[in-house]
Design a protein around this motif. Structure first.
Motif, short mmCIF file in Angstrom:
data_model
loop_
_atom_site.label_atom_id
_atom_site.label_comp_id
_atom_site.label_asym_id
_atom_site.label_seq_id
_atom_site.Cartn_x
_atom_site.Cartn_y
_atom_site.Cartn_z
N ARG A 105 0.82 -1.15 -0.08
CA ARG A 105 -0.02 -0.13 -0.05
C ARG A 105 0.79 1.23 -0.08
O ARG A 105 0.33 2.25 0.59
CB ARG A 105 -1.21 0.13 1.28
CG ARG A 105 -1.57 -1.37 1.39
CD ARG A 105 -2.40 -1.85 0.16
NE ARG A 105 -3.45 -1.25 -0.09
CZ ARG A 105 -3.95 -1.35 -1.40
NH1 ARG A 105 -3.53 -2.13 -2.16
NH2 ARG A 105 -5.00 -0.69 -1.83
N THR A 139 -0.84 4.49 5.05
CA THR A 139 -0.39 3.18 4.75
C THR A 139 -1.16 2.48 5.65
O THR A 139 -1.67 1.29 5.17
CB THR A 139 1.06 2.90 4.76
OG1 THR A 139 1.71 3.95 3.95
CG2 THR A 139 1.36 1.55 4.24
N SER A 173 -4.89 2.32 4.93
CA SER A 173 -4.92 1.28 3.72
C SER A 173 -5.08 -0.11 4.14
O SER A 173 -5.84 -0.96 3.67
CB SER A 173 -4.05 1.67 2.75
OG SER A 173 -4.45 0.93 1.32
N PHE A 194 -6.82 -5.92 -2.62
CA PHE A 194 -5.47 -4.91 -2.89
C PHE A 194 -5.62 -4.10 -4.14
O PHE A 194 -5.37 -3.20 -4.06
CB PHE A 194 -4.22 -5.55 -2.56
CG PHE A 194 -4.01 -6.51 -1.54
CD1 PHE A 194 -3.18 -5.80 -0.90
CD2 PHE A 194 -4.43 -7.87 -1.47
CE1 PHE A 194 -2.87 -6.64 0.47
CE2 PHE A 194 -3.81 -8.53 -0.38
CZ PHE A 194 -2.99 -8.14 0.71
N SER A 211 -7.20 -1.38 -6.42
CA SER A 211 -7.49 0.08 -6.59
C SER A 211 -8.06 0.42 -7.69
O SER A 211 -7.32 0.19 -8.89
CB SER A 211 -6.36 0.99 -5.84
OG SER A 211 -6.75 2.21 -5.94
#
Length: 327
Positions: free
Chosen positions: A63, A175, A178, A284, A286
């Motif tokens: 991330r 981070t 996320s 994960f 995006s």
């Protein structure tokens, strides 16, 4: 949003962190004791053109922008197209590390020494990279990425003399936020992962973030000299300025028209869409993977973390923040 300087900065020699593997990572809060300058990728490579790196390996915490950096570097005409994460090398390095730790118990009948075992694994890795490089001919430089490679940068830098390494760094608060979001997606899909185990334990999540960087930051200076440190925040706010020294460090040239290149976005979609459909890897994924460079995710940790959680991350990452300033 915190003010950031150059995307490639000087890092310091630090003492090792202490970690409890598997379920908890506990950082040593007295992380930086010894301070020595580390010239990073802002300096041009000293090698001759014949020694231009054949491989660029991108690491950093999950991330932290490794996917974006790979996509942008793959816009260079001398690199391979955007391809999926290099999970194979990360998995093989984990197997190597586990067996090396148990050499006397399991391997002494097969290898004459730990050094011979290391050499065997190094040769296997170089052969694998040679095959992949050949597959993407006429690419001169192979650009690969996987956050899990980061913990093995010290070994890889020794085994791959014609490789260069890039390390992405992102605000620990963003981070960790996320990571929490990914863990919640895994939980909703019935997936078990390290992030579902860590939950919203800010000490453990902070330690997990730090664990990506500890092996490299505590390595000897010649090892750290090979690594360029890239700030995610500058990469998304001023990508051309951020990538200029990165490209120079890697021995490649990225044309200005690469930014916002529709063909590159299509290439990225083809490489990453297969991950989107998987319940584990899809968490994960995006939507930014299929868009141009955007700073929309900078400084948004307060949307996911409470004030108490933000304070906890800052407390546990205090030593890291003394090296790469964020607050």
């Amino acid at each position: 949003m915190p003010r950031v300087g150059r995307c490639l900065v000087s890092v310091t020699l630090v003492t090792p962190w202490l970690f409890r593997i598997r379920s908890r990572w506990v950082p040593n809060r007295r992380f930086p004791d010894t301070l020595k300058s580390l010239p990073m990728a802002e300096q041009a490579p000293s090698e001759s053109s014949s020694n231009t790196p054949l491989f660029v390996l991108i690491g950093g915490s999950m991330r932290s922008g490794t996917t974006l950096l790979q996509k942008l570097l793959c816009a260079a005409p001398t690199t391979n197209p955007v391809i999926g994460e290099c999970k194979y090398i990360a998995d093989q390095m984990q197997v190597f590390s586990k067996n090396l730790q148990n050499f006397e118990l399991h391997l002494k009948d097969y290898f004459s020494s730990p050094e011979e075992f290391k050499q065997y694994n190094a040769e296997q890795l170089r052969y694998f990279l040679h095959m992949v490089h050949t597959r993407y001919t006429p690419a001169e430089v192979l650009v690969l990425k996987n956050p899990e490679l980061t913990r093995f940068f010290p070994e890889l830098s020794e085994w791959l003399p014609r490789a260069t390494f890039l390390l992405t760094v992102r605000d620990p608060r963003d981070t960790v936020a996320s990571m929490v979001e990914v863990g919640e997606k895994h939980r909703a899909e019935g997936q078990s992962s390290q992030l579902t185990t860590l939950g919203r334990n800010m000490a453990a999540l902070s330690g997990y973030y730090l664990s990506y960087y500890a092996p490299l930051f505590s390595s000897p200076e010649p090892t750290r000299q090979k690594v360029g440190l890239v700030r995610y925040e500058q990469l998304v706010t001023d990508p051309q300025a951020a990538l200029a020294p990165v490209a120079q460090h890697c021995g490649i040239s990225i044309p200005a028209e690469a930014f916002g290149n529709e063909a590159l976005e299509q290439q990225s979609m083809e490489a990453w869409n297969r991950y989107r459909e998987d319940k584990y890897t899809g968490a994960f994924w995006s939507p930014l993977y299929h868009q141009g460079v955007s700073d929309s995710r900078v400084g948004r940790f307060s949307e996911t973390l409470t004030e108490e959680e933000v304070e906890a991350v800052q407390e546990h990452c205090t030593s890291f923040n003394q090296i790469v300033k964020y607050w």
